[in-house]
Design a protein around this motif. Structure first.
Motif, PDB file in Angstrom:
ATOM      1  N   VAL A  32      -3.756   2.622  -8.261  1.00  0.00           N
ATOM      2  CA  VAL A  32      -4.217   1.408  -8.366  1.00  0.00           C
ATOM      3  C   VAL A  32      -4.716   1.069  -9.792  1.00  0.00           C
ATOM      4  O   VAL A  32      -5.356   2.033 -10.307  1.00  0.00           O
ATOM      5  N   SER A  51      -1.277  -2.244  -6.909  1.00  0.00           N
ATOM      6  CA  SER A  51      -0.845  -1.026  -6.599  1.00  0.00           C
ATOM      7  C   SER A  51       0.174  -0.494  -7.658  1.00  0.00           C
ATOM      8  O   SER A  51       0.700  -1.042  -8.278  1.00  0.00           O
ATOM      9  N   SER A  56       2.115   3.263  -2.458  1.00  0.00           N
ATOM     10  CA  SER A  56       0.754   3.060  -2.517  1.00  0.00           C
ATOM     11  C   SER A  56       0.376   1.371  -1.978  1.00  0.00           C
ATOM     12  O   SER A  56      -0.267   1.066  -1.610  1.00  0.00           O
ATOM     13  N   ASN A  60      -1.759   0.458   0.840  1.00  0.00           N
ATOM     14  CA  ASN A  60      -3.056  -0.525   0.599  1.00  0.00           C
ATOM     15  C   ASN A  60      -3.051  -1.714   1.151  1.00  0.00           C
ATOM     16  O   ASN A  60      -4.110  -2.283   1.599  1.00  0.00           O
ATOM     17  N   PHE A  65      -8.554  -2.621   0.558  1.00  0.00           N
ATOM     18  CA  PHE A  65      -9.599  -2.032  -0.788  1.00  0.00           C
ATOM     19  C   PHE A  65     -11.055  -2.265  -0.369  1.00  0.00           C
ATOM     20  O   PHE A  65     -11.300  -3.304   0.148  1.00  0.00           O
ATOM     21  N   LYS A  93      -7.646  -7.157   2.253  1.00  0.00           N
ATOM     22  CA  LYS A  93      -6.331  -6.947   2.436  1.00  0.00           C
ATOM     23  C   LYS A  93      -5.618  -8.288   2.860  1.00  0.00           C
ATOM     24  O   LYS A  93      -6.393  -9.246   2.984  1.00  0.00           O
ATOM     25  N   PRO A 183      -8.984   2.252  -2.768  1.00  0.00           N
ATOM     26  CA  PRO A 183      -8.300   2.198  -1.550  1.00  0.00           C
ATOM     27  C   PRO A 183      -8.882   2.714  -0.255  1.00  0.00           C
ATOM     28  O   PRO A 183      -9.696   3.820  -0.346  1.00  0.00           O
TER      29      PRO A 183
END
Length: 698
Positions: A32, A51, A56, A60, A65, A93, A183
């Motif tokens: 990230v 990301s 990822s 994520n 996060f 998120k 993350p």
């Protein structure tokens, strides 16, 4: 909301700079990345993150996060322990699908993000069998990842909804924060790395205006281009605004942002945009506005005005221009052969910068020519255009083409460098400006000690011929040294100028002298000292005072520099106490006294008969001793004081004997060692006789 999966993303394909989001396989990235920006009112901090890879991105979005803030500085003071505040009690998120509907209806970029997150498919053809299906699914994930990041760059509200942004409004302008993003995915699925941003609300920086906007008006059309290299760190997209009413109202052309389509190799430095005009002969005005990843627009560029006009349908275009090894300028261009009948030739023009003015650079070239070679003097930067000269009406001109001949010759060394320091430690450095046409600027260097490596005081280029530096007056170095170098536009750097020295105003007194030993011989006192270690000490003065006397101490003697380190003060009163100290003085007039030493002079008898007649020392190796004997005719002796010194050292009191004793044995001796002995009588009145001494080697 299920209709969201049917949203067309064809416009996104036309605008999406895929190169910007593609990964560089040769460079290791964290999972990230994050940037921050202070609000213009200095009461909020904006954060954006993304990301780094499709995988990822997927993880994520699922796990979210964790965002933590540490208050590190308050009122310009670093806190002993940073204050921790978790800004995401639950991981950040994407919002649930149903929460996106209102925003998606009014914001196409938000709709793209929602489609990438929740859409059943993303318009990728999938073969039902084998490896082709796996490849297609991988491509679909990469497109979801790429399109969503691009859309988030153009919709900050969408980024907030996706959990890819945060606005911290609980901030203070006198504080500085470290934001750390991590993350929330399990470590077994995604490396537990984190990213940080260190920022203060007071660090607001206005966005710059787009630079070097150029417009080329043609037949019911215009080609705009502007610099994107200088502002790549600020803007991800641009809006082109147009006015057809004399600049009263500006409207966005197409209502969509323009992005860079470069493939990421960094060679494209300008953005190009074409627009159509309803009619020739009418003035149109254009300006360009940059938009940063927070969705914030910068100020409009300078307005460009012009009108369409009848022109040649064909336009020449310089394909290549360079200076060969023989120093000859080689230029070749393309031009539609069908337009040859409408022109009378070509004309090469040159300018020092892209905006001109462009001047004729050679004779008119033939209609059929597509190359030319000229050996003429060139500048450091040369912009060339080729113009097709129309037989009737206005000709057409290519876009500028930059030619920079190889240049490895550095500028001249800066001269007349001067440095002046004031009482607050502020140093002003000045020098004469260089005369080279391709001069770009200067670098200023400083060393705290002579012979020490010079370090630059500016990270980039200093464009003036005057620079201010601040020195700490509390540091122990007494002088600092400066030098200047010149750089041209090719970053060729001159040698350093002559080193100039500044002497700091003194606020720290010199280190003190140290009285290392002393000797009292009757009414004479001999002092030995270690001089001050400072290099700028100009003198050492011997001071004397009497205990209990409030009058000003007497300056017995002043010695220049540091060479003299001993002095004998003679003719003092016997049996009296004196206090001595040494004062070191620096060039700046600051002084430091040594520690005080108190001595008592001997009270001697007043007759010449008050002395010993003889004294001897006999070595007796077989008995491992030295016999010391003496004789005298002194009267009323209370006691005898015997002194001893080894190897040339100072005599010290060794034994006190009854008045009748005429000698003593010294059994504490070593071979090949020189010994000195002294004897002195103490009378009943308290007076002392003179000392008789003898030296022998055992």
């Amino acid at each position: 909301m299920r209709k969201m999966k049917q949203l067309s993303i064809i416009l996104g394909v036309l605008l999406m700079p895929l190169w910007l989001l593609a990964q560089n396989p040769g460079k290791k990235l964290t999972s990230v990345r994050m940037i921050g920006r202070a609000d213009s009112n200095r009461n909020a901090i904006y954060l954006r993150w993304a990301s780094a890879t499709p995988n990822s991105w997927k993880l994520n979005n699922k796990y979210g996060f964790i965002l933590v803030r540490y208050t590190v500085i308050r009122n310009k003071q670093m806190l002993p322990v940073p204050e921790k505040l978790v800004l995401s009690p639950t991981p950040l998120k994407p919002r649930a699908l149903e929460e996106w509907e209102n925003l998606a209806k009014k914001d196409n970029n938000a709709a793209v993000i929602a489609q990438a997150l929740y859409g059943e498919d993303f318009n990728v053809s999938i073969n039902d069998k084998g490896a082709a299906k796996i490849l297609a699914q991988s491509q679909e994930l990469e497109q979801r990842f790429s399109f969503s990041l691009y859309a988030a760059d153009n919709s900050f509200e969408g980024a907030l909804m996706a959990g890819w942004a945060f606005v911290d409004k609980n901030v203070k302008a006198d504080e500085k924060y470290l934001y750390r993003l991590k993350p929330a995915a399990p470590a077994k699925l995604l490396a537990a790395d984190s990213v940080s941003v260190f920022i203060s609300p007071a660090e607001y920086e206005p966005l710059p205006a787009v630079q070097e906007v150029i417009a080329r008006f043609g037949n019911k059309g215009v080609m705009l281009n502007w610099d994107i290299q200088m502002l790549s760190q600020y803007f991800a997209s641009y809006y082109v605004e147009k006015s057809d009413d004399g600049g009263v109202n500006f409207k966005k052309v197409n209502g969509l942002p323009v992005s860079n389509f470069d493939n990421g190799n960094g060679k494209q430095t300008r953005m190009f945009f074409m627009d159509s005009l309803k009619e020739n002969g009418k003035e149109y005005q254009y300006r360009v506005v940059g938009v940063n990843p927070f969705g914030q627009p910068g100020p409009p560029s300078t307005i460009i005005k012009g009108m369409g006009r009848d022109m040649l349908a064909a336009v020449p275009n310089i394909r290549n221009a360079y200076v060969d090894k023989k120093g000859v300028l080689q230029v070749n261009w393309i031009f539609d052969e069908k337009g040859n009948n409408a022109i009378r030739g070509f004309l090469l023009k040159r300018a020092d910068n892209i905006k001109g003015p462009y001047e004729k650079f050679g004779d008119t070239l033939a209609v059929t020519s597509r190359t030319t070679a000229l050996k003429k003097e060139l500048g450091a930067s040369n912009y060339f255009t080729i113009t097709a000269l129309a037989k009737e009406g206005e000709g057409s001109t290519s876009f500028p083409y930059l030619v920079q001949p190889e240049d490895s010759m550095p500028p001249a060394v800066p001269v007349n460098v001067k440095a002046v320091i004031d009482t607050n430690g502020i140093v002003t450095i000045t020098w004469d400006r260089n005369t080279e046409k391709d001069l770009m600027g200067y670098k200023i260097f400083r060393a705290q000690k002579k012979g020490e490596e010079l370090v630059p005081l500016v990270d980039s280029i200093w464009y003036g011929t005057k620079f201010r530096d601040t020195l700490s007056l509390k540091m122990l170095n007494k002088r600092s040294y400066y030098a200047v170098t010149a750089l041209d536009t090719r970053f060729n750097q001159s040698a350093k100028s002559i080193l100039v020295e500044v002497k700091k105003p003194e606020v720290i007194p010199p280190s003190p002298a140290v009285i290392s030993k002393f000797k009292v011989e009757g009414t004479n006192v001999t002092l030995n000292w270690i001089a001050s270690s400072d290099s700028d000490v100009v003198s050492h003065a011997v001071y004397r005072k009497i205990p209990g006397d409030t009058s000003k101490p007497v300056v017995v003697r002043t010695f220049r520099g540091k060479d003299t380190t001993s002095y004998t003060d003679k003719g003092l009163t016997g049996g009296k106490s004196y206090i001595y100290y040494i004062v070191a003085k620096s060039e700046g007039g600051l002084t430091t006294p040594s520690e005080e030493l108190t001595v008592i002079t001997a009270q001697q008898a007043n007759t010449e008969d008050a002395q010993f007649t003889r004294m001897y020392a006999y070595t007796q190796p077989e008995k491992r001793r030295i016999e010391i004997t003496w004789d005298h005719n002194l009267q009323q002796v209370a006691e005898l004081q015997v002194y001893k010194a080894e190897g040339g050292k100072q005599l010290v009191l060794w034994k006190v004997l009854p008045a009748a004793e005429k000698g003593i044995y010294d059994t504490n001796v070593q071979a090949n060692t020189e010994y000195q002995y002294g004897v002195m009588a103490v009378f009943s009145s308290g007076a002392f006789s003179s000392m008789k001494t003898v030296t022998t080697k055992y």
